[in-house]
Design a protein around this motif. Sequence first.
Motif, mmCIF file in Angstrom:
data_model
loop_
_atom_site.group_PDB
_atom_site.id
_atom_site.type_symbol
_atom_site.label_atom_id
_atom_site.label_comp_id
_atom_site.label_asym_id
_atom_site.label_seq_id
_atom_site.Cartn_x
_atom_site.Cartn_y
_atom_site.Cartn_z
ATOM 1 N N PRO A 127 -22.567 12.747 52.584
ATOM 2 C CA PRO A 127 -23.715 13.836 53.099
ATOM 3 C C PRO A 127 -25.019 13.351 54.012
ATOM 4 C CG PRO A 127 -23.852 13.018 50.938
ATOM 5 C CD PRO A 127 -22.645 12.243 51.323
ATOM 6 N N THR A 128 -25.193 11.763 54.007
ATOM 7 C CA THR A 128 -26.178 11.410 54.838
ATOM 8 C C THR A 128 -25.771 10.438 55.615
ATOM 9 O OG1 THR A 128 -26.929 9.662 53.069
ATOM 10 C CG2 THR A 128 -27.894 11.926 52.675
ATOM 11 N N GLU A 129 -26.464 10.155 56.864
ATOM 12 C CA GLU A 129 -26.319 9.191 57.740
ATOM 13 C C GLU A 129 -26.202 7.895 57.119
ATOM 14 O OE1 GLU A 129 -25.107 9.365 61.160
ATOM 15 O OE2 GLU A 129 -25.076 11.706 60.536
ATOM 16 N N ALA A 130 -27.219 7.455 56.459
ATOM 17 C CA ALA A 130 -27.291 6.146 55.889
ATOM 18 C C ALA A 130 -25.831 5.871 55.035
ATOM 19 C CB ALA A 130 -28.547 6.164 54.812
ATOM 20 N N GLU A 131 -25.322 6.870 54.252
ATOM 21 C CA GLU A 131 -24.150 6.675 53.766
ATOM 22 C C GLU A 131 -22.761 6.653 54.420
ATOM 23 O OE1 GLU A 131 -24.426 8.644 49.583
ATOM 24 O OE2 GLU A 131 -25.376 9.919 51.024
ATOM 25 N N LYS A 132 -22.905 6.862 55.784
ATOM 26 C CA LYS A 132 -21.692 6.812 56.720
ATOM 27 C C LYS A 132 -21.342 5.420 57.081
ATOM 28 C CE LYS A 132 -22.260 11.665 58.037
ATOM 29 N NZ LYS A 132 -22.479 12.652 59.148
ATOM 30 N N VAL A 133 -21.093 4.587 56.117
ATOM 31 C CA VAL A 133 -20.678 3.157 56.543
ATOM 32 C C VAL A 133 -19.001 2.957 56.151
ATOM 33 C CG1 VAL A 133 -21.363 1.072 55.568
ATOM 34 C CG2 VAL A 133 -22.966 2.566 55.859
ATOM 35 N N GLU A 179 -21.576 5.451 33.510
ATOM 36 C CA GLU A 179 -22.031 4.116 33.217
ATOM 37 C C GLU A 179 -21.177 3.011 33.905
ATOM 38 O OE1 GLU A 179 -24.691 3.046 31.605
ATOM 39 O OE2 GLU A 179 -25.452 4.873 31.149
ATOM 40 N N ASN A 180 -19.920 3.314 34.194
ATOM 41 C CA ASN A 180 -19.083 2.638 34.835
ATOM 42 C C ASN A 180 -19.147 2.835 36.254
ATOM 43 O OD1 ASN A 180 -17.593 1.260 32.880
ATOM 44 N ND2 ASN A 180 -16.126 3.115 32.375
ATOM 45 N N ARG A 181 -19.376 3.779 36.804
ATOM 46 C CA ARG A 181 -19.835 4.091 38.237
ATOM 47 C C ARG A 181 -20.750 3.192 38.521
ATOM 48 N NH1 ARG A 181 -19.268 9.440 37.402
ATOM 49 N NH2 ARG A 181 -21.397 9.823 37.591
ATOM 50 N N HIS A 182 -21.845 3.355 37.925
ATOM 51 C CA HIS A 182 -23.212 2.727 38.221
ATOM 52 C C HIS A 182 -22.834 1.119 38.127
ATOM 53 C CE1 HIS A 182 -26.013 6.163 38.159
ATOM 54 N NE2 HIS A 182 -24.936 6.557 38.425
ATOM 55 N N VAL A 226 -16.883 3.434 47.661
ATOM 56 C CA VAL A 226 -17.828 4.440 46.918
ATOM 57 C C VAL A 226 -16.759 5.606 46.309
ATOM 58 C CG1 VAL A 226 -19.405 6.360 47.045
ATOM 59 C CG2 VAL A 226 -19.998 4.274 48.123
ATOM 60 N N TRP A 227 -15.828 5.887 47.181
ATOM 61 C CA TRP A 227 -15.056 6.961 46.839
ATOM 62 C C TRP A 227 -13.935 6.352 45.979
ATOM 63 C CZ3 TRP A 227 -16.251 11.739 46.143
ATOM 64 C CH2 TRP A 227 -17.535 11.952 46.680
ATOM 65 N N ALA A 228 -13.608 5.137 46.204
ATOM 66 C CA ALA A 228 -12.565 4.374 45.127
ATOM 67 C C ALA A 228 -13.340 4.367 43.726
ATOM 68 C CB ALA A 228 -12.251 2.992 45.513
ATOM 69 N N ILE A 229 -14.516 3.909 43.606
ATOM 70 C CA ILE A 229 -15.204 3.919 42.310
ATOM 71 C C ILE A 229 -15.243 5.351 41.927
ATOM 72 C CG2 ILE A 229 -17.425 3.539 41.267
ATOM 73 C CD1 ILE A 229 -17.532 1.408 43.418
ATOM 74 N N ARG A 230 -15.554 6.443 42.537
ATOM 75 C CA ARG A 230 -15.678 7.770 42.337
ATOM 76 C C ARG A 230 -14.669 8.319 41.734
ATOM 77 N NH1 ARG A 230 -20.369 9.965 46.410
ATOM 78 N NH2 ARG A 230 -22.056 8.839 45.697
ATOM 79 N N ASP A 231 -13.360 7.991 42.300
ATOM 80 C CA ASP A 231 -12.016 8.565 41.893
ATOM 81 C C ASP A 231 -11.608 7.837 40.767
ATOM 82 O OD1 ASP A 231 -11.736 10.139 44.145
ATOM 83 O OD2 ASP A 231 -10.690 8.682 45.439
ATOM 84 N N ARG A 232 -11.998 6.686 40.506
ATOM 85 C CA ARG A 232 -11.723 6.018 39.253
ATOM 86 C C ARG A 232 -12.534 6.620 38.004
ATOM 87 N NH1 ARG A 232 -9.252 1.061 37.652
ATOM 88 N NH2 ARG A 232 -8.088 1.311 39.608
ATOM 89 N N TYR A 233 -13.784 6.763 38.178
ATOM 90 C CA TYR A 233 -14.664 7.217 37.241
ATOM 91 C C TYR A 233 -15.607 8.660 37.879
ATOM 92 C CZ TYR A 233 -13.589 2.602 35.782
ATOM 93 O OH TYR A 233 -13.079 1.277 35.383
ATOM 94 N N ASP A 245 -17.413 12.202 38.075
ATOM 95 C CA ASP A 245 -18.291 13.042 37.351
ATOM 96 C C ASP A 245 -17.590 14.399 37.261
ATOM 97 O OD1 ASP A 245 -21.494 13.716 36.715
ATOM 98 O OD2 ASP A 245 -20.405 15.442 37.698
ATOM 99 N N PRO A 246 -17.697 15.008 36.097
ATOM 100 C CA PRO A 246 -16.681 16.163 35.820
ATOM 101 C C PRO A 246 -17.257 17.476 36.611
ATOM 102 C CG PRO A 246 -17.981 15.649 33.913
ATOM 103 C CD PRO A 246 -18.217 14.676 34.869
ATOM 104 N N PHE A 247 -18.604 17.219 37.048
ATOM 105 C CA PHE A 247 -19.010 18.403 37.971
ATOM 106 C C PHE A 247 -19.297 17.936 39.380
ATOM 107 C CE2 PHE A 247 -20.859 19.053 33.611
ATOM 108 C CZ PHE A 247 -20.223 20.249 33.334
ATOM 109 N N GLY A 248 -18.807 16.857 39.730
ATOM 110 C CA GLY A 248 -18.856 16.394 41.103
ATOM 111 C C GLY A 248 -20.171 16.070 41.718
ATOM 112 N N GLN A 249 -21.057 15.831 40.749
ATOM 113 C CA GLN A 249 -22.524 15.752 41.233
ATOM 114 C C GLN A 249 -22.727 13.980 41.045
ATOM 115 O OE1 GLN A 249 -24.620 18.336 41.684
ATOM 116 N NE2 GLN A 249 -22.488 19.502 41.530
ATOM 117 N N TYR A 250 -23.077 13.821 42.197
ATOM 118 C CA TYR A 250 -23.404 12.450 42.515
ATOM 119 C C TYR A 250 -24.813 12.061 43.334
ATOM 120 C CZ TYR A 250 -18.382 12.068 41.686
ATOM 121 O OH TYR A 250 -17.312 12.240 41.150
ATOM 122 N N VAL A 251 -25.525 11.231 42.747
ATOM 123 C CA VAL A 251 -26.945 10.897 43.526
ATOM 124 C C VAL A 251 -26.728 10.547 44.931
ATOM 125 C CG1 VAL A 251 -29.107 9.615 43.366
ATOM 126 C CG2 VAL A 251 -27.870 10.504 41.161
ATOM 127 N N GLY A 252 -25.904 9.453 45.112
ATOM 128 C CA GLY A 252 -25.560 9.110 46.430
ATOM 129 C C GLY A 252 -26.654 7.756 46.719
#
Length: 152
Positions: free
Chosen positions: A45-51, A99-102, A129-136, A138-145
């Motif tokens: 969603p942000t330029e800083a995260e496009k890594v 907790e596992n994601r963080h 990031v997405w490997a972690i999010r896919d494993r753990y 959020d049921p609503f797909g809400q991530y802080v980023g």
Amino acid sequence: MAAEIYSSMVLDLIQRRDRPGGGYHPQPTPGGPSWCTCGRCRQMPTEAEKVCCGKSPDNCVSRTPDFQVVVLDEAVLRVSRVYRQDVLAVGEGDDLAKENRHAGYRQFILWTYGRLGTGVRKAIPSCCVWAIRDRYPDPFGQYVGFVPSRLS
């Protein structure tokens, strides 16, 4: 009136939860975004995260055995969480996936860069990031980023 507004919000959240991917949970696309070299990144969603990890498709960091153990293994993350709780004298939250994601994000930074120091932050490659999010997930797909350092 307020009950109608809140009930529609609740229904929207339930529908998002029931939809594959929920909120912001883009699915992989062949070859990844234009800024990706490993082919496993997803749009962010942000330029800083496009890594990207900068590796070739066969050597993406998110696919390495070390990443699977150090960053994704639930037993390793449990030890990491318990150690952090002991050092910082904090309790564990109710949401184990969160907790596992963080813990996974912290493990990646420690594994890749070592201790960064208070307030110093680095963006994690999208593929990781997405490997972690896919494993753990959020049921609503809400991530802080990624939140850049407040000290800069």
